[in-house]
Scaffold this motif. Sequence first.
Motif, short mmCIF file in Angstrom:
data_model
loop_
_atom_site.label_atom_id
_atom_site.label_comp_id
_atom_site.label_asym_id
_atom_site.label_seq_id
_atom_site.Cartn_x
_atom_site.Cartn_y
_atom_site.Cartn_z
N MET A 1 0.84 -1.20 0.00
CA MET A 1 0.00 0.00 0.00
C MET A 1 0.88 1.25 0.00
N GLY A 2 0.54 2.23 -0.83
CA GLY A 2 1.35 3.46 -0.90
C GLY A 2 1.13 4.33 0.32
N ARG A 3 1.98 5.29 0.45
CA ARG A 3 1.81 6.24 1.56
C ARG A 3 0.64 7.17 1.23
N VAL A 4 -0.04 7.62 2.26
CA VAL A 4 -1.22 8.47 2.06
C VAL A 4 -0.76 9.89 1.72
N LYS A 5 -1.20 10.35 0.55
CA LYS A 5 -0.80 11.69 0.10
C LYS A 5 -1.54 12.75 0.92
N THR A 6 -0.75 13.55 1.61
CA THR A 6 -1.30 14.47 2.60
C THR A 6 -0.92 15.91 2.28
N ALA A 7 -1.91 16.79 2.34
CA ALA A 7 -1.66 18.23 2.17
C ALA A 7 -1.80 18.90 3.53
N ILE A 8 -1.00 19.92 3.75
CA ILE A 8 -1.07 20.68 5.01
C ILE A 8 -1.50 22.11 4.67
N LEU A 9 -2.51 22.58 5.39
CA LEU A 9 -2.97 23.97 5.22
C LEU A 9 -2.50 24.79 6.41
N ILE A 10 -1.88 25.92 6.13
CA ILE A 10 -1.33 26.78 7.18
C ILE A 10 -1.74 28.24 6.96
N SER A 11 -1.52 29.05 8.00
CA SER A 11 -1.65 30.50 7.83
C SER A 11 -0.45 31.23 8.42
N GLY A 12 0.43 30.53 9.12
CA GLY A 12 1.46 31.24 9.88
C GLY A 12 2.82 30.58 9.83
N ARG A 13 3.44 30.48 11.01
CA ARG A 13 4.85 30.07 11.08
C ARG A 13 5.06 28.60 10.74
N GLY A 14 4.04 27.77 10.96
CA GLY A 14 4.11 26.39 10.50
C GLY A 14 4.98 25.47 11.33
N SER A 15 4.98 25.64 12.66
CA SER A 15 5.82 24.71 13.43
C SER A 15 5.18 23.31 13.50
N ASN A 16 3.86 23.25 13.56
CA ASN A 16 3.23 21.92 13.49
C ASN A 16 3.43 21.28 12.11
N MET A 17 3.32 22.10 11.09
CA MET A 17 3.61 21.63 9.73
C MET A 17 5.01 21.02 9.67
N GLN A 18 5.97 21.71 10.29
CA GLN A 18 7.36 21.21 10.29
C GLN A 18 7.44 19.85 10.99
N ALA A 19 6.71 19.72 12.08
CA ALA A 19 6.74 18.44 12.81
C ALA A 19 6.20 17.31 11.91
N LEU A 20 5.18 17.62 11.13
CA LEU A 20 4.63 16.60 10.23
C LEU A 20 5.61 16.30 9.09
N ILE A 21 6.21 17.35 8.55
CA ILE A 21 7.19 17.14 7.47
C ILE A 21 8.36 16.30 7.99
N ASP A 22 8.83 16.62 9.20
CA ASP A 22 9.97 15.88 9.76
C ASP A 22 9.61 14.40 9.95
N ALA A 23 8.41 14.15 10.45
CA ALA A 23 7.99 12.75 10.65
C ALA A 23 7.90 12.03 9.32
N ALA A 24 7.36 12.71 8.33
CA ALA A 24 7.14 12.07 7.03
C ALA A 24 8.43 11.96 6.21
N ALA A 25 9.51 12.56 6.71
CA ALA A 25 10.80 12.41 6.02
C ALA A 25 11.28 10.96 6.11
N ASP A 26 10.77 10.24 7.09
CA ASP A 26 11.08 8.81 7.21
C ASP A 26 10.25 8.05 6.18
N PRO A 27 10.91 7.36 5.25
CA PRO A 27 10.15 6.67 4.20
C PRO A 27 9.18 5.61 4.74
N GLU A 28 9.41 5.18 5.98
CA GLU A 28 8.51 4.20 6.59
C GLU A 28 7.23 4.85 7.14
N PHE A 29 7.23 6.18 7.26
CA PHE A 29 6.04 6.86 7.78
C PHE A 29 4.91 6.67 6.78
N PRO A 30 3.68 6.38 7.26
CA PRO A 30 2.61 6.01 6.32
C PRO A 30 2.00 7.16 5.54
#
Length: 219
Positions: A1-30
């Motif tokens: 099964m492929g990884r779930v294609k995920t979009a992130i919507l932001i309005s500001g500094r994006g620190s939560n966005m960064q946490a998601l990007i960092d987690a998803a940098a692991d190819p094993e992350f779903p």
Amino acid sequence: MGRVKTAILISGRGSNMQALIDAAADPEFPAEIVRVISNVPGAGGLDRAARAGIPTAAIDHRDFDGRAPFEDALQTDLITAGAELICLAGFMRLLTEDFVNRWNNRMLNIHPSLLPAYKGLQTHERVLEDGVRFTGCTVHFVRPAMDAGPIVVQAAVPVVPGDDADTLAARVLLAEHRCYPHALRLVADGKTSIVDETVRIAGASGPTGITLNPDDGQS
Ligand code: GRF
């Protein structure tokens, strides 16, 4: 099964966005982050996403005559990017019922309180005014009502004597950065199901909330 294609919507500094990007940098992350979209053109998060190599878009809501045309543009961008799931991460626009329903059970939000307490803005100020001893954060599926919807992950965070809104926000933010990747993993792994508007987590036999106390050295 492929990884779930995920979009992130932001309005500001994006620190939560960064946490998601960092987690998803692991190819094993779903989940795979395929797009970051901001309704605020100068949002700091757009630069952070671009630095991480994620395609970005700015769709300024002020360029549209009302919510529906703005959301149509958003929808077109999301579909073009192949998004299957949306994470709202400090996205400061209310979304219409139509848009929310299009992404029913495929859109997550993070809120800096233990929902259903302290919906809306100024959560930390209100927590301090009320003198409650614990606050926290919540990742939930989005429903048309603001800051409502089935809860995926929560973390409890203590209020400490001497806290002001900034120190409390900073402590809660650390918990947010841990909760959001955890919640996205559960959802993208197909571990969550919604029964009577509450989330069941497959394989969970004990407590499914997290007492994430950033001071206790957990990581
Ligand atoms: C976070 O506290 C989030 O819970 C709230 O808005 C803030 C966004 O911060 N919805 P950031 O842009 O993720 O740093």
